[in-house]
Design an enzyme around this catalytic site. Structure first.
Site, PDB file in Angstrom:
ATOM      1  N   HIS A 145       0.821  -1.203   0.000  1.00  0.00           N
ATOM      2  CA  HIS A 145       0.000   0.000   0.000  1.00  0.00           C
ATOM      3  C   HIS A 145       0.859   1.259   0.000  1.00  0.00           C
ATOM      4  CE1 HIS A 145      -3.922  -2.080   1.558  1.00  0.00           C
ATOM      5  NE2 HIS A 145      -3.398  -2.677   0.497  1.00  0.00           N
ATOM      6  N   GLU A 202       0.820   3.936   2.018  1.00  0.00           N
ATOM      7  CA  GLU A 202       1.339   4.293   3.342  1.00  0.00           C
ATOM      8  C   GLU A 202       2.484   3.355   3.740  1.00  0.00           C
ATOM      9  OE1 GLU A 202      -3.268   4.548   3.666  1.00  0.00           O
ATOM     10  OE2 GLU A 202      -1.765   3.449   2.505  1.00  0.00           O
ATOM     11  N   CYS A 206      -5.711   1.310   5.695  1.00  0.00           N
ATOM     12  CA  CYS A 206      -6.274   0.000   6.043  1.00  0.00           C
ATOM     13  C   CYS A 206      -5.725  -0.415   7.412  1.00  0.00           C
ATOM     14  CB  CYS A 206      -5.900  -1.031   4.982  1.00  0.00           C
ATOM     15  SG  CYS A 206      -4.135  -1.452   4.995  1.00  0.00           S
TER      16      CYS A 206
END
Length: 335
Positions: free
Chosen positions: A263, A265, A291
């Site tokens: 992801h 991040e 998430c």
């Protein structure tokens, strides 16, 4: 700031434009649009042909067409000076940009006629009477698609009289610029918008076929790491078939353990670690709320604040965990 120039022939508009160009204004002339059209047809570029072609373009595409064409060339991060504005509709088109000021540059008839003679162009009128007659034809016209200098002059915010020495003209221009600067408000994005828009640009680098996500980690208003979602370093890109789950367009929330993409991040945090950069007490700007996996990494990395653009579909548990961990969370939406 966009300064438009209108005025009679030989009033000194070119001199004004040259002075503003020295002050980092970029130059355009509405006449250049007409010149391009004349070149395409093979016609000689004369004053008569310029007027004729300009009127023809306004007749075909509307009275503001020259202003519209030039407006499309302008960028929001530059100052411009636009010469040869001769129709009120051209002014109206340029005013749509919201940072436009019209200067009317003028000088007495006899002064301008002497300047006309001094430049020695064959097509220029040779007598004062002929000079005035030609000018009268250009000054006012009932047809909206033709030149209407008189009506255009009336729309000017500033009148610049150029009947003396150059230093006097320059002083008048400096004064006019100073007076309109109060009306010209520089538009700057706030820090949240600035960093979120950068995050959206970073997201454009994503190679994921399902969703483009990115994050920017900021400390003391300085970007220290960025990341976008995609397959791990050195492996085949998701967009090239590198992640079977994404390429099969699996249902959201299912088979997540099979996804090979990291992801945004996650990558931003890992990139900081890879380069030995501390992100403790930083702020992370992310295009989607994190998430659960990324949330745990955010908490353990010591990030103190999360700013997100839109909600992640499966983000409820993550939001609760961030709150429990004392991480500040807020939304800042940008289109």
């Amino acid at each position: 700031m966009i300064i438009g120039l209108t005025g009679e022939n030989c009033a000194g508009k070119s001199t004004v434009a040259e002075y503003l160009m020295k002050k980092s204004f970029y130059y355009y002339s509405l006449s250049d649009v007409i010149r391009e059209e004349l070149k395409a047809t093979g016609k000689a570029i004369t004053r008569e042909h310029l007027i004729e072609k300009g009127n023809a373009l306004r007749e075909e595409f509307g009275p503001g067409i020259l202003g519209k064409k030039i407006s499309q060339k302008l960028q929001s991060d530059k100052n411009y000076v636009i010469d040869s504005i001769r129709n009120p509709a051209e002014v109206e088109e340029l005013k749509k940009l919201g940072r436009f000021f019209l200067f009317y540059v003028t000088a007495p008839d006899k002064v301008r006629f002497e300047r006309t003679k001094a430049r020695r162009r064959e097509e220029d009128p040779q007598t004062y009477t002929a000079f005035l007659e030609i000018e009268k034809l250009e000054m006012e016209n009932a047809e909206k698609t033709k030149q209407n200098l008189k009506a255009t002059f009336a729309m000017a915010e500033k009148k610049i009289v150029n009947d003396g020495e150059l230093n006097e003209l320059y002083e008048s221009l400096d004064l006019a610029l100073a007076e309109i600067s109060d009306q010209f408000k520089l538009s700057r994005p706030g820090w949240d918008e600035y960093f979120m828009r950068i995050a959206k640009v970073v997201a454009s680098r994503s190679n994921c076929v399902k969703r483009k996500v990115a994050a920017v980690i900021v400390k003391d208003k300085r970007i220290i790491s960025t990341g976008y979602n995609g397959t791990p370093r050195g492996t085949r890109n998701c967009s090239e078939g590198g992640c079977p789950r994404c390429n099969n367009f699996s249902e959201s929330g299912k088979n997540l353990e099979e996804c090979l993409c990291s992801h945004g991040e996650e990558n931003a945090i890992v990139q900081a670690s890879y380069h030995g950069i501390s992100i403790k007490d930083s702020v992370i700007y992310t295009t989607f709320s994190p998430c659960l996996l990324c949330t745990k990494m955010i908490i353990n990395a010591g990030i103190k604040e999360v700013v997100y653009n839109v909600d992640y579909p499966l983000g409820e548990a993550a939001m609760k965990l961030l709150k429990d961990a004392g991480v500040k969370v807020r939304q800042h939406k940008v289109e």
